[in-house]
Write a protein that holds these residues in place. Sequence first.
Motif, PDB file in Angstrom:
ATOM      1  N   ILE A  62     -67.319  49.609  17.822  1.00  8.46           N
ATOM      2  CA  ILE A  62     -68.391  49.351  16.854  1.00  8.46           C
ATOM      3  C   ILE A  62     -69.674  49.024  17.603  1.00  8.46           C
ATOM      4  CG2 ILE A  62     -69.137  47.826  14.975  1.00  8.46           C
ATOM      5  CD1 ILE A  62     -66.731  49.526  14.218  1.00  8.46           C
ATOM      6  N   GLU A  63     -70.774  49.652  17.195  1.00  5.93           N
ATOM      7  CA  GLU A  63     -72.083  49.323  17.771  1.00  5.93           C
ATOM      8  C   GLU A  63     -73.159  49.473  16.712  1.00  5.93           C
ATOM      9  OE1 GLU A  63     -73.922  51.911  20.664  1.00  5.93           O
ATOM     10  OE2 GLU A  63     -72.625  53.561  20.045  1.00  5.93           O
ATOM     11  N   PRO A  64     -74.211  48.662  16.804  1.00  9.15           N
ATOM     12  CA  PRO A  64     -75.304  48.768  15.817  1.00  9.15           C
ATOM     13  C   PRO A  64     -76.014  50.109  15.937  1.00  9.15           C
ATOM     14  CG  PRO A  64     -75.835  47.142  17.512  1.00  9.15           C
ATOM     15  CD  PRO A  64     -74.449  47.625  17.787  1.00  9.15           C
ATOM     16  N   THR A  65     -76.533  50.610  14.820  1.00 11.29           N
ATOM     17  CA  THR A  65     -77.215  51.906  14.832  1.00 11.29           C
ATOM     18  C   THR A  65     -78.623  51.822  15.399  1.00 11.29           C
ATOM     19  OG1 THR A  65     -78.078  51.610  12.600  1.00 11.29           O
ATOM     20  CG2 THR A  65     -75.933  52.724  12.813  1.00 11.29           C
ATOM     21  N   HIS A  66     -79.257  50.663  15.321  1.00 14.59           N
ATOM     22  CA  HIS A  66     -80.652  50.481  15.761  1.00 14.59           C
ATOM     23  C   HIS A  66     -81.604  51.402  15.011  1.00 14.59           C
ATOM     24  CE1 HIS A  66     -79.382  47.769  18.896  1.00 14.59           C
ATOM     25  NE2 HIS A  66     -78.580  48.682  19.400  1.00 14.59           N
ATOM     26  N   GLU A  67     -81.268  51.729  13.773  1.00 12.55           N
ATOM     27  CA  GLU A  67     -82.126  52.571  12.939  1.00 12.55           C
ATOM     28  C   GLU A  67     -83.003  51.670  12.076  1.00 12.55           C
ATOM     29  OE1 GLU A  67     -82.358  55.888  12.897  1.00 12.55           O
ATOM     30  OE2 GLU A  67     -80.825  56.120  14.443  1.00 12.55           O
ATOM     31  N   ASP A  89     -84.683  52.210   9.466  1.00 11.17           N
ATOM     32  CA  ASP A  89     -84.518  52.435   8.027  1.00 11.17           C
ATOM     33  C   ASP A  89     -83.168  51.939   7.497  1.00 11.17           C
ATOM     34  OD1 ASP A  89     -86.997  53.617   7.997  1.00 11.17           O
ATOM     35  OD2 ASP A  89     -86.218  55.651   8.171  1.00 11.17           O
ATOM     36  N   HIS A  90     -82.260  51.576   8.405  1.00 10.72           N
ATOM     37  CA  HIS A  90     -80.922  51.136   7.993  1.00 10.72           C
ATOM     38  C   HIS A  90     -80.498  49.883   8.768  1.00 10.72           C
ATOM     39  CE1 HIS A  90     -80.987  55.404   6.824  1.00 10.72           C
ATOM     40  NE2 HIS A  90     -80.271  54.971   5.800  1.00 10.72           N
ATOM     41  N   PRO A  91     -81.208  48.781   8.577  1.00  8.40           N
ATOM     42  CA  PRO A  91     -80.810  47.562   9.289  1.00  8.40           C
ATOM     43  C   PRO A  91     -79.435  47.093   8.807  1.00  8.40           C
ATOM     44  CG  PRO A  91     -82.458  47.052   7.620  1.00  8.40           C
ATOM     45  CD  PRO A  91     -82.333  48.549   7.665  1.00  8.40           C
ATOM     46  N   GLY A  92     -78.658  46.609   9.735  1.00  8.82           N
ATOM     47  CA  GLY A  92     -77.328  46.110   9.390  1.00  8.82           C
ATOM     48  C   GLY A  92     -76.250  47.180   9.348  1.00  8.82           C
ATOM     49  N   TRP A  93     -76.596  48.394   9.728  1.00 13.92           N
ATOM     50  CA  TRP A  93     -75.606  49.475   9.765  1.00 13.92           C
ATOM     51  C   TRP A  93     -75.033  49.591  11.167  1.00 13.92           C
ATOM     52  CZ3 TRP A  93     -74.275  53.354   6.001  1.00 13.92           C
ATOM     53  CH2 TRP A  93     -74.761  53.061   4.724  1.00 13.92           C
ATOM     54  N   PHE A  94     -73.785  50.052  11.247  1.00 17.77           N
ATOM     55  CA  PHE A  94     -73.080  50.169  12.526  1.00 17.77           C
ATOM     56  C   PHE A  94     -72.399  51.530  12.647  1.00 17.77           C
ATOM     57  CE2 PHE A  94     -73.536  45.715  11.853  1.00 17.77           C
ATOM     58  CZ  PHE A  94     -73.619  45.149  13.109  1.00 17.77           C
ATOM     59  N   TYR A  95     -72.338  52.022  13.894  1.00 18.67           N
ATOM     60  CA  TYR A  95     -71.540  53.200  14.200  1.00 18.67           C
ATOM     61  C   TYR A  95     -70.115  52.754  14.475  1.00 18.67           C
ATOM     62  CZ  TYR A  95     -75.819  55.902  14.997  1.00 18.67           C
ATOM     63  OH  TYR A  95     -77.020  56.535  14.857  1.00 18.67           O
ATOM     64  N   ALA A  96     -69.163  53.595  14.147  1.00 22.81           N
ATOM     65  CA  ALA A  96     -67.757  53.371  14.473  1.00 22.81           C
ATOM     66  C   ALA A  96     -67.280  54.610  15.227  1.00 22.81           C
ATOM     67  CB  ALA A  96     -66.938  53.158  13.209  1.00 22.81           C
ATOM     68  N   HIS A  97     -66.965  54.432  16.508  1.00 20.50           N
ATOM     69  CA  HIS A  97     -66.515  55.530  17.367  1.00 20.50           C
ATOM     70  C   HIS A  97     -65.000  55.446  17.527  1.00 20.50           C
ATOM     71  CE1 HIS A  97     -70.724  56.083  18.494  1.00 20.50           C
ATOM     72  NE2 HIS A  97     -70.775  54.807  18.797  1.00 20.50           N
ATOM     73  N   VAL A  98     -64.330  56.582  17.418  1.00 20.11           N
ATOM     74  CA  VAL A  98     -62.881  56.671  17.626  1.00 20.11           C
ATOM     75  C   VAL A  98     -62.680  57.605  18.817  1.00 20.11           C
ATOM     76  CG1 VAL A  98     -60.650  57.148  16.547  1.00 20.11           C
ATOM     77  CG2 VAL A  98     -62.607  56.458  15.129  1.00 20.11           C
ATOM     78  N   PRO A  99     -62.669  57.043  20.040  1.00 25.19           N
ATOM     79  CA  PRO A  99     -62.633  57.877  21.241  1.00 25.19           C
ATOM     80  C   PRO A  99     -61.441  58.824  21.320  1.00 25.19           C
ATOM     81  CG  PRO A  99     -63.135  55.597  21.810  1.00 25.19           C
ATOM     82  CD  PRO A  99     -62.760  55.624  20.361  1.00 25.19           C
TER      83      PRO A  99
END
Length: 94
Positions: A34-39, A41-51
């Motif tokens: 999980i990491e923050p998107t740093h967007e 326009d979308h504060p508080g959103w996160f990316y979810a990566h499944v390696p």
Amino acid sequence: MLGVMPTLLLRRRYDAGMAMSETETGVLRYTVLIEPTHEPDHPGWFYAHVPALDLTTHGEGVEGALAAARELITGWVAELRAAGKAISVDQKLS
């Protein structure tokens, strides 16, 4: 020299319960990063990566990102099974 802000990575494990066959039930476990998107326009959103599956999704808040990852993993594994393709397993991240 400009400083680089480190990205917050939260390592979570997600258990995707999947039927291995009609008589046997198994559990596939995948690590979700999980990491923050740093967007802006979308504060508080996160990316979810499944390696292990080379998948990425996003959601509002950590729990939203994890929920999106769960849905994506479940659908992806179902598609692979339906197509008779191999399903990647999670490898321990170093």
